[in-house]
Design a protein around this motif. Structure first.
Motif, PDB file in Angstrom:
ATOM      1  N   SER A 165       8.887  -1.403  -2.218  1.00 25.08           N
ATOM      2  CA  SER A 165       8.168  -1.200  -3.485  1.00 25.08           C
ATOM      3  C   SER A 165       7.492  -2.485  -3.946  1.00 25.08           C
ATOM      4  CB  SER A 165       9.138  -0.723  -4.565  1.00 25.08           C
ATOM      5  OG  SER A 165       9.680   0.528  -4.217  1.00 25.08           O
ATOM      6  N   GLY A 166       6.231  -2.366  -4.318  1.00 26.57           N
ATOM      7  CA  GLY A 166       5.485  -3.494  -4.847  1.00 26.57           C
ATOM      8  C   GLY A 166       5.396  -4.675  -3.896  1.00 26.57           C
ATOM      9  N   GLU A 167       5.402  -4.426  -2.604  1.00 21.39           N
ATOM     10  CA  GLU A 167       5.418  -5.495  -1.590  1.00 21.39           C
ATOM     11  C   GLU A 167       4.156  -6.360  -1.619  1.00 21.39           C
ATOM     12  OE1 GLU A 167       7.243  -7.438   1.846  1.00 21.39           O
ATOM     13  OE2 GLU A 167       7.933  -6.348   0.087  1.00 21.39           O
ATOM     14  N   PHE A 168       3.037  -5.762  -1.982  1.00 24.55           N
ATOM     15  CA  PHE A 168       1.769  -6.497  -1.998  1.00 24.55           C
ATOM     16  C   PHE A 168       1.148  -6.437  -3.389  1.00 24.55           C
ATOM     17  CE2 PHE A 168       2.202  -4.917   2.390  1.00 24.55           C
ATOM     18  CZ  PHE A 168       2.202  -6.120   3.056  1.00 24.55           C
ATOM     19  N   PHE A 169       0.511  -7.514  -3.793  1.00 26.48           N
ATOM     20  CA  PHE A 169      -0.267  -7.544  -5.031  1.00 26.48           C
ATOM     21  C   PHE A 169      -1.727  -7.587  -4.617  1.00 26.48           C
ATOM     22  CE2 PHE A 169      -2.175  -9.539  -8.804  1.00 26.48           C
ATOM     23  CZ  PHE A 169      -1.701  -8.658  -9.767  1.00 26.48           C
ATOM     24  N   VAL A 192      -4.721  -5.819   3.683  1.00 23.18           N
ATOM     25  CA  VAL A 192      -3.985  -6.758   2.842  1.00 23.18           C
ATOM     26  C   VAL A 192      -4.615  -8.151   2.935  1.00 23.18           C
ATOM     27  CG1 VAL A 192      -1.822  -5.471   2.895  1.00 23.18           C
ATOM     28  CG2 VAL A 192      -2.251  -7.221   4.629  1.00 23.18           C
ATOM     29  N   ARG A 252      -2.988  -5.085  -8.790  1.00 24.88           N
ATOM     30  CA  ARG A 252      -1.848  -4.174  -8.944  1.00 24.88           C
ATOM     31  C   ARG A 252      -0.906  -4.295  -7.752  1.00 24.88           C
ATOM     32  NH1 ARG A 252      -2.384   1.452  -6.922  1.00 24.88           N
ATOM     33  NH2 ARG A 252      -4.082   1.445  -5.448  1.00 24.88           N
ATOM     34  N   TYR A 253       0.332  -3.900  -7.984  1.00 21.52           N
ATOM     35  CA  TYR A 253       1.338  -3.918  -6.930  1.00 21.52           C
ATOM     36  C   TYR A 253       1.228  -2.656  -6.094  1.00 21.52           C
ATOM     37  CZ  TYR A 253       3.294  -7.881  -9.335  1.00 21.52           C
ATOM     38  OH  TYR A 253       3.454  -9.116  -9.902  1.00 21.52           O
ATOM     39  N   VAL A 254       1.334  -2.823  -4.779  1.00 18.06           N
ATOM     40  CA  VAL A 254       1.174  -1.712  -3.842  1.00 18.06           C
ATOM     41  C   VAL A 254       2.388  -1.670  -2.918  1.00 18.06           C
ATOM     42  CG1 VAL A 254      -0.276  -0.774  -1.987  1.00 18.06           C
ATOM     43  CG2 VAL A 254      -1.336  -1.951  -3.917  1.00 18.06           C
ATOM     44  N   ASP A 255       2.904  -0.470  -2.688  1.00 21.17           N
ATOM     45  CA  ASP A 255       4.055  -0.287  -1.804  1.00 21.17           C
ATOM     46  C   ASP A 255       3.649  -0.421  -0.344  1.00 21.17           C
ATOM     47  OD1 ASP A 255       5.429   0.340  -4.107  1.00 21.17           O
ATOM     48  OD2 ASP A 255       5.514   2.495  -3.701  1.00 21.17           O
ATOM     49  N   ASP A 256       4.581  -0.908   0.464  1.00 21.13           N
ATOM     50  CA  ASP A 256       4.456  -0.949   1.923  1.00 21.13           C
ATOM     51  C   ASP A 256       5.380   0.151   2.444  1.00 21.13           C
ATOM     52  OD1 ASP A 256       3.923  -1.689   4.531  1.00 21.13           O
ATOM     53  OD2 ASP A 256       5.051  -3.564   4.439  1.00 21.13           O
TER      54      ASP A 256
END
Length: 185
Positions: A164-168, A37, A172-176
């Protein structure tokens, strides 16, 4: 692992201050969008060990490797190399959370992948967590890191939550994904 090197055995030990250079190189060489990240490290590099990342937080996998001749025979040059590491820490400084340990980093050298080094480190971390008195172990993994998630699941870790969508990351948004397991027998 290259075609000219054979990995014979893997052992796990606590990290030592003298491992800093090798672990820093391993950490940089294994950086990937699959799990990172933070941006790719660039020189000048930060120290691998610091006040938040002490040698005592890490277990190191060492592998005995041996070069192989063109005929396919070992050349007798057995060498011990750092093949990977895992970081195991309390997730918080709270006394009410002292029964839990968290994996906050796992890396395996490219040449050692597929030889069980990651699994060996994961099992060693669970044993060390129990030795420290923990009865539970947790970790966080990016949702798209399918190989790591499969390894963790095969060792008894279950998904306990998804942010959900914790990181951009990279557009794109990525789940943790939060995973954990009991260490009770």
């Amino acid at each position: 692992m290259s075609a000219t090197t054979t990995l014979h055995s893997v052992s796990v030990r606590p990290a030592l201050p003298a491992d800093e250079e090798a672990l820093g190189e391993l950490d940089r060489s294994t950086w990937s969008t699959l799990h990172a990240v933070m941006p790719r490290p660039r020189p000048p590099y930060d120290p691998f060990f610091d006040e938040r990342h002490r040698p005592g937080d890490f277990l190191v996998a060492e592998a005995v490797t041996e070069a192989v001749t063109e005929a396919g025979d070992p050349d007798g040059s057995g060498e011990i190399r750092i093949a990977g590491y895992i970081r195991l820490v309390p997730p918080t400084p709270l006394a009410c959370n002292a029964h839990v340990r968290q994996i906050q980093g796992l890396a395996v050298a490219a040449w050692a992948r597929g030889a069980g080094v990651g699994r060996t480190l994961l099992r060693a971390a669970c044993a060390e967590a129990m030795r420290q008195g923990a009865n539970r172990i947790t970790l966080r993994v990016l949702g798209h890191n399918t190989p790591a998630r499969a390894l963790y699941a095969s060792e008894g870790f279950a998904v306990e939550g998804v942010l959900s969508g914790e990181f951009f990351l990279h557009g794109r948004y990525v789940d943790d994904v939060l995973m954990g397991r009991s260490l009770a027998p």
